[in-house]
Design a protein around this motif. Structure first.
Motif, PDB file in Angstrom:
ATOM      1  N   UNK A  43     -32.215  10.463  40.815  1.00 13.94           N
ATOM      2  CA  UNK A  43     -30.808  10.819  40.853  1.00 13.94           C
ATOM      3  C   UNK A  43     -30.403  12.126  41.422  1.00 13.94           C
ATOM      4  N   UNK A  44     -29.890  12.371  42.243  1.00 10.93           N
ATOM      5  CA  UNK A  44     -29.293  13.567  42.556  1.00 10.93           C
ATOM      6  C   UNK A  44     -28.684  14.394  41.262  1.00 10.93           C
ATOM      7  N   UNK A  45     -28.997  15.607  41.044  1.00 13.99           N
ATOM      8  CA  UNK A  45     -28.532  16.265  39.840  1.00 13.99           C
ATOM      9  C   UNK A  45     -26.990  16.007  39.661  1.00 13.99           C
ATOM     10  N   UNK A  46     -26.043  16.496  40.912  1.00 18.99           N
ATOM     11  CA  UNK A  46     -24.715  16.431  40.654  1.00 18.99           C
ATOM     12  C   UNK A  46     -24.329  15.007  40.117  1.00 18.99           C
ATOM     13  N   UNK A  47     -24.878  13.775  40.721  1.00 23.23           N
ATOM     14  CA  UNK A  47     -24.539  12.443  40.332  1.00 23.23           C
ATOM     15  C   UNK A  47     -24.948  12.151  38.847  1.00 23.23           C
ATOM     16  N   UNK A  48     -26.077  12.633  38.470  1.00 21.39           N
ATOM     17  CA  UNK A  48     -26.410  12.624  37.039  1.00 21.39           C
ATOM     18  C   UNK A  48     -25.573  13.023  36.241  1.00 21.39           C
ATOM     19  N   UNK A  53     -20.809  12.840  32.229  1.00 15.27           N
ATOM     20  CA  UNK A  53     -19.570  13.178  31.957  1.00 15.27           C
ATOM     21  C   UNK A  53     -18.578  12.071  31.992  1.00 15.27           C
ATOM     22  N   UNK A  54     -18.931  10.977  32.659  1.00 13.70           N
ATOM     23  CA  UNK A  54     -17.992   9.852  32.467  1.00 13.70           C
ATOM     24  C   UNK A  54     -18.404   8.988  31.239  1.00 13.70           C
ATOM     25  N   UNK A  55     -19.522   8.958  30.895  1.00 19.36           N
ATOM     26  CA  UNK A  55     -19.948   8.002  29.605  1.00 19.36           C
ATOM     27  C   UNK A  55     -19.481   9.075  28.555  1.00 19.36           C
ATOM     28  N   UNK A  56     -19.511  10.363  28.455  1.00 20.72           N
ATOM     29  CA  UNK A  56     -19.439  11.088  27.495  1.00 20.72           C
ATOM     30  C   UNK A  56     -17.776  10.821  27.098  1.00 20.72           C
ATOM     31  N   UNK A  57     -17.159  11.087  28.189  1.00 19.56           N
ATOM     32  CA  UNK A  57     -15.471  11.230  28.066  1.00 19.56           C
ATOM     33  C   UNK A  57     -15.147   9.730  27.621  1.00 19.56           C
ATOM     34  N   UNK A 112     -12.343  11.188  34.522  1.00 23.05           N
ATOM     35  CA  UNK A 112     -12.991  10.161  34.574  1.00 23.05           C
ATOM     36  C   UNK A 112     -12.714   9.491  35.933  1.00 23.05           C
ATOM     37  N   UNK A 113     -11.132   9.401  36.180  1.00 31.84           N
ATOM     38  CA  UNK A 113     -10.708   9.087  37.367  1.00 31.84           C
ATOM     39  C   UNK A 113     -11.275   9.646  38.510  1.00 31.84           C
ATOM     40  N   UNK A 114     -11.420  10.979  38.674  1.00 29.28           N
ATOM     41  CA  UNK A 114     -12.007  11.791  39.615  1.00 29.28           C
ATOM     42  C   UNK A 114     -13.417  11.612  40.069  1.00 29.28           C
ATOM     43  N   UNK A 115     -14.157  11.420  39.029  1.00 33.26           N
ATOM     44  CA  UNK A 115     -15.832  11.270  39.168  1.00 33.26           C
ATOM     45  C   UNK A 115     -16.127   9.828  39.568  1.00 33.26           C
ATOM     46  N   UNK A 116     -15.095   8.844  39.404  1.00 37.39           N
ATOM     47  CA  UNK A 116     -15.443   7.381  39.393  1.00 37.39           C
ATOM     48  C   UNK A 116     -15.280   6.929  40.787  1.00 37.39           C
ATOM     49  N   UNK A 117     -15.953   6.131  41.461  1.00 38.11           N
ATOM     50  CA  UNK A 117     -15.756   5.646  42.819  1.00 38.11           C
ATOM     51  C   UNK A 117     -14.671   4.381  42.576  1.00 38.11           C
ATOM     52  N   UNK A 118     -15.076   3.727  41.324  1.00 36.81           N
ATOM     53  CA  UNK A 118     -14.260   2.575  40.918  1.00 36.81           C
ATOM     54  C   UNK A 118     -13.976   2.726  39.455  1.00 36.81           C
ATOM     55  N   UNK A 119     -12.694   2.362  39.145  1.00 36.59           N
ATOM     56  CA  UNK A 119     -12.499   2.512  37.519  1.00 36.59           C
ATOM     57  C   UNK A 119     -11.325   1.233  37.515  1.00 36.59           C
ATOM     58  N   UNK A 120     -11.881   0.374  36.554  1.00 37.05           N
ATOM     59  CA  UNK A 120     -10.841  -0.755  35.957  1.00 37.05           C
ATOM     60  C   UNK A 120     -10.784  -0.632  34.501  1.00 37.05           C
ATOM     61  N   UNK A 121      -9.713  -1.333  34.091  1.00 32.52           N
ATOM     62  CA  UNK A 121      -9.732  -1.477  32.613  1.00 32.52           C
ATOM     63  C   UNK A 121      -9.121  -2.858  32.380  1.00 32.52           C
ATOM     64  N   UNK A 131     -14.629  -0.282  32.989  1.00 30.28           N
ATOM     65  CA  UNK A 131     -15.761  -0.273  33.953  1.00 30.28           C
ATOM     66  C   UNK A 131     -15.589   0.922  34.758  1.00 30.28           C
ATOM     67  N   UNK A 132     -16.615   1.792  34.911  1.00 29.49           N
ATOM     68  CA  UNK A 132     -16.430   2.841  35.889  1.00 29.49           C
ATOM     69  C   UNK A 132     -17.821   2.703  36.971  1.00 29.49           C
ATOM     70  N   UNK A 133     -17.543   3.297  38.100  1.00 30.89           N
ATOM     71  CA  UNK A 133     -18.730   3.145  39.008  1.00 30.89           C
ATOM     72  C   UNK A 133     -18.969   4.644  39.446  1.00 30.89           C
ATOM     73  N   UNK A 134     -19.933   5.161  39.232  1.00 27.75           N
ATOM     74  CA  UNK A 134     -20.389   6.456  40.008  1.00 27.75           C
ATOM     75  C   UNK A 134     -21.531   6.454  40.977  1.00 27.75           C
ATOM     76  N   UNK A 135     -21.026   6.698  42.193  1.00 29.70           N
ATOM     77  CA  UNK A 135     -21.996   6.530  43.254  1.00 29.70           C
ATOM     78  C   UNK A 135     -22.828   7.758  43.411  1.00 29.70           C
ATOM     79  N   UNK A 136     -24.167   7.479  44.284  1.00 23.91           N
ATOM     80  CA  UNK A 136     -24.997   8.730  44.554  1.00 23.91           C
ATOM     81  C   UNK A 136     -24.405   9.272  45.726  1.00 23.91           C
TER      82      UNK A 136
END
Length: 136
Positions: A43-48, A53-57, A112-121, A131-136
């Motif tokens: 996984x690219x470092x920036x994506x990891x 960050x998303x999980x932690x937040x 979280x909103x900025x780093x996620x390509x998809x975000x739903x509650x 639910x969040x999706x972080x793309x590589x």
């Protein structure tokens, strides 16, 4: 207490139930590290870092703002992305807060909103799942 379970469903994953305490984010970050290290591709470092960050937040938001004793974290390999689900027993959705430069917060949800390509509650009477999706 943290319970890590194999994930059933679409694609390989990892799930855990976490006590809603200050150590929850620490356990969640360890889980992300284990999950990403077990993927069949690098996984690219920036994506990891974005996943971390998303999980932690999201877990920190549960600890700071939600009701209930437990929350759950599920990570799913989506091929070109990581699916993240954080559930808790509080039906109130996350709310943006005013940014506070004195250290009192307000930065997590916009991050979280900025780093996620998809975000739903998904709110239910007995809780919610973010639910969040972080793309590589």
């Amino acid at each position: 207490m943290t319970t890590v379970e194999p994930h059933c469903g679409l694609g390989p994953g990892l799930g855990a139930r976490l006590e809603r305490d200050p150590q929850a984010a620490v356990h969640a970050r360890r889980m992300v590290h284990t999950f990403l290290g077990g993927l069949p591709r690098a996984v690219p470092r920036e994506s990891a870092e974005a996943v971390m960050l998303v999980v932690s937040e999201l877990v920190t938001n549960v600890v700071r703002h939600a009701r209930g004793r437990l929350c759950s974290l599920d990570l799913r390999d989506m091929g070109d992305a990581v699916g993240i689900s954080v559930s808790d027993d509080d039906p109130d959705p996350p709310r943006p807060r005013r940014l506070d430069l004195t250290g009192k917060g307000g930065f997590g949800w916009p991050l979280v909103r900025r780093l996620s390509s998809e975000l739903t509650v998904l709110s239910r009477p007995d809780g919610k799942t973010v639910h969040a999706v972080v793309r590589f």
